[in-house]
Design an enzyme around this catalytic site. Structure first.
Site, mmCIF file in Angstrom:
data_model
loop_
_atom_site.group_PDB
_atom_site.id
_atom_site.type_symbol
_atom_site.label_atom_id
_atom_site.label_comp_id
_atom_site.label_asym_id
_atom_site.label_seq_id
_atom_site.Cartn_x
_atom_site.Cartn_y
_atom_site.Cartn_z
ATOM 1 N N THR A 272 0.847 -1.188 0.000
ATOM 2 C CA THR A 272 0.000 0.000 0.000
ATOM 3 C C THR A 272 0.883 1.238 0.000
ATOM 4 O OG1 THR A 272 -1.766 1.186 1.175
ATOM 5 C CG2 THR A 272 -0.195 -0.004 2.531
ATOM 6 N N HIS B 166 2.671 -11.542 14.355
ATOM 7 C CA HIS B 166 3.762 -12.133 15.130
ATOM 8 C C HIS B 166 3.473 -13.588 15.503
ATOM 9 C CE1 HIS B 166 7.512 -11.928 17.025
ATOM 10 N NE2 HIS B 166 7.396 -10.784 17.682
#
Length: 414
Positions: free
Chosen positions: A325, A377
């Site tokens: 993006t 994560h």
């Protein structure tokens, strides 16, 4: 009378309902076959609904209604004759104009000249009048401090703001609000973004890249590249190539979680965030790892055009493995992009600023860009995330050596 029932077609797999965003025709209009009659929003895209036959249309749903796939939304009387067009009024226009010309002009009584405006009666100055008009304040309610009661600009500004320490109820001017229902697409985006924040262990790591070499390559080869390939040489092809290389070096970034399992992809389907009239869309470049610079630019141009024209399909926005993006196009200096589920990571580009940096012990001015990588994560460790972003930085800092094999002309297909 033969009547055709028009039902909502399925816009894609797993989509069971859509919302009537806009009717492009009115009840009782005559429509031609394949004429767009409505825009419908699904949770993935906005699609046009074409008329299946020609005839008089009767609407069976209102704008804003959520309808099921297969539900009847309008009827078309296919036996109805096409009404006469608007040619007749156009043909009569010259006659009307002639009649108007032939009519003798009416003599109007001369109007008395307006008295020159003065401020003796407390009228506002032009600047003050503009402020009062904008705030909807009656000049007769304002005390002027100027000569002969003239309302000055400062008087108007003071009247437009409640007195310090006074009640806000003394404020005047427009205080209207507008309530608009969110489209089904925007509601789905909101749900997905909230679920990402709640259901992933999202973390963001940052770095900066030196755009000097890319600037040089674009300046040196932009005309030849455009003439050869028919598209411009932009930044997105460099970042797409850098990302696909980094994904191959760090395969856990190119993966997703499915329950208790990790799914790794041996292909790089890159989602490119594009701002369109209906919101942010993410069309996908399939097997971007095999694309040339020219192929990346051509595909991005084609997909972006479809997004802005409302022609993008659900299939063209489904199945990406990583997203890029570019908030820099709107002036963003730094941000933490949100992961596009079920993907595990996203790269955010930002604006390019001339900044002083240290190079070989010397302070020089370079075009620099901050880049940010948000990742899940749960599946990507810090080592992989930082290593991935460093690999992107290396490729952007040295595109000829890393992305083009040392031959810039061959790398650009020239």
């Amino acid at each position: 009378m033969s009547v055709l029932e028009m039902k909502v077609p399925s816009p894609g797999e797993s989509i069971t309902e859509v919302e009537i965003a806009t009717w492009l025709v009115k009840d009782g209009d005559y429509v031609e076959k394949d004429q767009p009659i409505a825009e419908v929003d699904s949770d993935k895209a906005t699609l046009e609904l074409p008329a299946e036959q020609s005839g008089i249309i009767t609407l069976k749903a209102e704008e804003g209604d959520v309808v099921q796939v297969g539900q009847v939304v309008c009827l078309i009387d296919v036996d109805a004759a096409k009404p006469a067009g608007s040619a007749a009024p156009v043909a009569e226009a010259p006659k009307q104009e002639e009649a108007k010309v032939a009519e003798p002009a009416k003599q109007e009584a001369p109007k008395p000249a307006a008295a020159p405006q003065t401020y003796a009666t407390g009228a506002p100055s032009p600047a003050a009048k503009k402020i009062l008009d904008e705030k909807g304040i009656d000049a007769s309610q304002v005390s002027g401090s100027g000569r002969d009661g003239r309302i000055s600009k400062s008087d108007a500004e003071l009247a437009a703001v409640p007195a310090m320490g006074g009640s806000s109820l003394s404020a005047t001017g427009s205080r209207s609000t507008t309530t608009t229902k969110l489209s089904v697409l925007r509601r789905k985006i909101a749900q997905r973004l909230v679920s990402v924040k709640n259901e992933t262990a999202m973390l963001t790591t940052f770095n900066e890249v030196d755009m000097s070499e890319i600037f040089r390559l674009r300046k040196q080869y932009k005309e030849e590249f455009a003439q050869k390939h028919g598209v411009g040489l932009g930044f997105m092809s460099f970042f797409t190539k850098a990302v696909t290389r980094a994904l191959q070096l760090y395969p856990d970034v190119n993966a997703s979680i499915d329950g208790d399992f990790k799914v790794n992809y041996d292909f790089c389907d890159i989602s490119i965030a594009v701002s369109g009239p209906k919101g942010l869309m993410v069309p996908v470049l399939r097997n971007a790892e095999n694309m040339s610079f020219a192929s990346v630019e051509a595909n991005i141009k084609d997909l972006a055009t479809k997004v802005r024209d409302g022609k993008i399909t659900v299939d063209e926005m489904t199945g990406g493995t990583f997203t890029i993006t570019n908030g820099g196009t709107f002036g963003s200096m730094l941000s933490t992009p949100i992961i596009n589920p079920p993907q595990s990571a996203i790269l955010g580009m930002h604006n390019i600023i001339q900044r002083p940096v240290a190079v070989d012990g010397q302070v020089v001015i370079r075009p620099m860009m901050y880049v940010a990588m948000s990742y899940d994560h749960r599946i990507i460790d810090g080592k992989e995330s930082v290593g991935f972003l460093v690999a992107v930085k290396e490729a952007i800092d040295n595109p000829v050596g890393i992305l083009m094999g040392g031959d810039e002309r061959k790398g650009l297909g020239l």
